[in-house]
Design an enzyme around this catalytic site. Structure first.
Site, mmCIF file in Angstrom:
data_model
loop_
_atom_site.group_PDB
_atom_site.id
_atom_site.type_symbol
_atom_site.label_atom_id
_atom_site.label_comp_id
_atom_site.label_asym_id
_atom_site.label_seq_id
_atom_site.Cartn_x
_atom_site.Cartn_y
_atom_site.Cartn_z
ATOM 1 N N HIS A 137 -3.423 10.886 12.618
ATOM 2 C CA HIS A 137 -2.156 10.971 12.069
ATOM 3 C C HIS A 137 -1.555 12.356 12.731
ATOM 4 C CE1 HIS A 137 0.628 12.891 8.897
ATOM 5 N NE2 HIS A 137 0.724 11.524 8.400
ATOM 6 N N ASP A 214 -10.617 14.829 8.596
ATOM 7 C CA ASP A 214 -9.103 14.465 7.940
ATOM 8 C C ASP A 214 -9.564 13.710 6.940
ATOM 9 O OD1 ASP A 214 -6.890 13.559 6.990
ATOM 10 O OD2 ASP A 214 -5.615 13.569 8.827
ATOM 11 N N GLN A 217 -6.969 10.255 3.849
ATOM 12 C CA GLN A 217 -7.104 8.535 3.414
ATOM 13 C C GLN A 217 -8.418 8.152 2.725
ATOM 14 O OE1 GLN A 217 -4.466 6.846 3.052
ATOM 15 N NE2 GLN A 217 -3.014 7.926 3.988
ATOM 16 N N LYS A 240 -2.478 12.007 -2.759
ATOM 17 C CA LYS A 240 -2.939 10.891 -2.233
ATOM 18 C C LYS A 240 -4.280 10.215 -3.157
ATOM 19 C CE LYS A 240 -1.531 11.218 2.404
ATOM 20 N NZ LYS A 240 -0.412 10.585 2.771
ATOM 21 N N CYS A 378 3.427 7.892 10.982
ATOM 22 C CA CYS A 378 3.079 8.966 11.491
ATOM 23 C C CYS A 378 1.863 8.778 12.319
ATOM 24 C CB CYS A 378 2.939 10.217 10.406
ATOM 25 S SG CYS A 378 4.368 10.650 9.329
HETATM 26 N N1 7TS Z 1 -3.877 12.786 7.523
HETATM 27 C C1 7TS Z 1 -3.890 11.477 7.321
HETATM 28 C C2 7TS Z 1 -5.006 10.553 7.685
HETATM 29 C C3 7TS Z 1 -2.740 11.050 6.577
HETATM 30 O O1 7TS Z 1 -2.677 9.657 6.079
HETATM 31 C C4 7TS Z 1 -1.750 11.788 6.082
HETATM 32 C C5 7TS Z 1 -0.536 11.447 5.352
HETATM 33 C C6 7TS Z 1 -1.885 13.232 6.373
HETATM 34 C C7 7TS Z 1 -2.714 13.774 7.486
HETATM 35 C C8 7TS Z 1 -0.770 14.233 5.811
HETATM 36 O O2 7TS Z 1 -0.987 14.503 4.446
HETATM 37 P P1 7TS Z 1 0.093 15.388 3.808
HETATM 38 O O3 7TS Z 1 -0.338 15.251 2.171
HETATM 39 O O4 7TS Z 1 -0.239 16.696 4.373
HETATM 40 O O5 7TS Z 1 1.633 14.945 4.155
HETATM 41 N N2 7TS Z 1 -0.388 9.969 5.671
HETATM 42 C C9 7TS Z 1 0.974 9.337 5.079
HETATM 43 C C10 7TS Z 1 0.972 7.911 5.402
HETATM 44 O O6 7TS Z 1 0.157 7.192 5.631
HETATM 45 N N3 7TS Z 1 2.112 7.568 4.892
HETATM 46 O O7 7TS Z 1 2.939 8.666 4.501
HETATM 47 C C11 7TS Z 1 2.026 9.716 4.675
#
Ligand code: 7TS
Length: 420
Positions: A137, A214, A217, A240, A378
């Site tokens: 990501h 990371d 997910q 999430k 992303c």
């Molecule tokens: N890493 C992964 C693997 C992610 O899926 C996401 C967000 C992030 C980092 C960033 O997370 P945040 O909570 O700091 O924003 N992924 C997604 C997605 O798949 N669709 O929208 C956001």
């Protein structure tokens, strides 16, 4: 979808998972969208929230609203109790031995930036390497590019194969004594690939590299054990995994966190301040400057309670069965090309539909009450690898059913009619 050595999977006596009961816990699932029952297939973007999480956030404001760690009155005591209680729950969720190794952050992005700017910036030198994968990501790419620019370190990237899996031979080939940091996703948000991170961590350690995982997910789906994985850093986002937005966790190995300089300065991260010299607080408070999202953290604790109250193996078996069903049903639709067919996947089905741009397909689906994400998610390098600009992504959580997939399939047939 296939059992792996590093992912706990259902045993033969896995108890039944009551998806109707789970759905009843999520009020928004009864919402109408454009007059149609909501079919929510965008949980990788953000998950929906059970009533217990909504109530915990509400309760905080009704009964405990005060700042943490810094007042003598009862409300502050309650707020601090909720905040520190969530830290302990997060430690349990990740099987971290010590709650002091749990830094409460704004989320995954914040956690990665913290590690890049605090750990990365203080250890990296010109000639050092940061190893990423093509699956990452943007949140696990750009913070490393920033610190590479600041320090003169170089970024190396492990390629992926046509199934959307990290190439294990290339990974080992790219590891060297120059590799100081490996930053890799546990589960890909664009394709759903589950990476063999336990083996990858051991291989990185054999070359003396520190590993950040990371887990954004992975957290809503897999059982995570940071001691068993032996990772150095693990980051995730509350939103999430059925909790509120704007909060998350950075787990760090104790010796590393203790040696790292602060990321941001401000209140609560100090033990003594003079104009000559400031002494920093102990971990994890050293990394928690300023008033945090206390209501969000209270809700996050309730989300962890909720997840841990489930039979996680049965929940995962349910999700796997729905993903398998979705993959088979969507594949039957003429003109569909599935992107990402890794042998070990969870939660995500990405695909293209011939003749319809993903954004147009998303709009037609939305009109039918079906929420998916369309675009590059992303994760532009993943799209580049497959030479495509975007996909339609249906992403699953514990509350999704085969009926949701049947609705998606009907919706995709409608898209085909519109764009025929
Ligand atoms: N890493 C992964 C693997 C992610 O899926 C996401 C967000 C992030 C980092 C960033 O997370 P945040 O909570 O700091 O924003 N992924 C997604 C997605 O798949 N669709 O929208 C956001």
């Amino acid at each position: 979808m296939t059992p792996t050595a590093h992912v706990p999977r259902p045993r033969s006596h896995a108890p039944a998972f009551d998806v109707a009961k789970v759905r009843a816990d999520f009020p928004i699932l009864s919402e109408l969208v454009h007059g149609k029952p909501l079919v929510y297939l965008d949980s990788a973007n953000t998950s929906q929230k059970p009533l217990s999480v909504i109530r915990a956030t509400d309760d905080y404001y009704r009964h405990a609203n005060a700042n943490i760690h810094r007042a003598t009155h009862l409300l502050s005591e309650r707020a601090t109790g909720l905040y520190e209680g969530s830290r302990k729950k997060a430690a349990k969720f990740l099987n971290a031995a010590d709650p002091h190794t749990i830094v409460l952050t704004k989320g995954t992005t914040d956690g990665i930036n913290l590690v890049a700017q605090s750990y990365g910036r203080s250890v990296l030198k010109p000639g050092d390497e940061i190893l990423l994968s093509w699956l990452e990501h943007h949140s696990n790419i750009v913070p490393w590019q920033l610190v590479a620019e600041q320090t003169g370190a170089a970024i190396k990237v492990v390629p992926i194969n046509d199934l959307g899996e990290i190439d294990p031979e290339e990974y080992v080939r790219l590891l060297s004594p120059r590799t100081k940091i490996v930053a890799v996703g546990h589960v890909s948000n664009a394709l759903g690939t589950i990476n063999p991170i336990k083996a990858m961590i051991a291989q990185a350690h054999a070359h003396g590299a520190v590993v950040l995982v990371d887990g954004a997910q992975a957290a809503p789906h897999l059982v995570i054990d940071v001691q068993d994985l032996d990772c150095d850093f693990y980051v995730l986002s509350s939103h999430k995994m059925f909790g509120p937005t704007g909060t998350g966790v950075l787990y760090g190995r104790k010796q590393l966190l203790e040696a790292m300089p602060p990321y941001q300065g401000g209140g609560d991260m100090i033990s003594n301040v003079t104009f000559e010299k400031t002494l920093y607080n102990q971990i994890p408070y050293k990394f928690e400057a300023g008033t945090p999202n206390i209501a969000g953290v209270a809700g996050f604790g309730a989300a962890i309670d909720y997840l841990m109250s489930l039979d996680r193996e049965a929940a995962l078996a349910h999700e796997d069965a729905v993903l398998e069903y979705a993959t088979a049903r969507v594949r039957e639709i003429p003109g569909v090309r599935i992107i990402g067919e890794a042998r070990h996947k969870t939660g995500v089905l990405s695909f293209l539909l011939e003749g319809a741009h993903p954004h147009d397909a998303g709009t037609v689906l939305d009109q039918q009450g079906i929420a998916v994400r369309t675009g590059q998610h992303c994760a532009q390098p993943v799209m580049d690898k497959f030479c495509i600009p975007a996909t339609i992504r249906a992403s699953l959580a514990i509350y999704n059913t085969r009926e949701d997939i049947d609705a998606l399939v009907r919706g995709l047939h409608k898209v085909r009619e519109v764009f025929a």
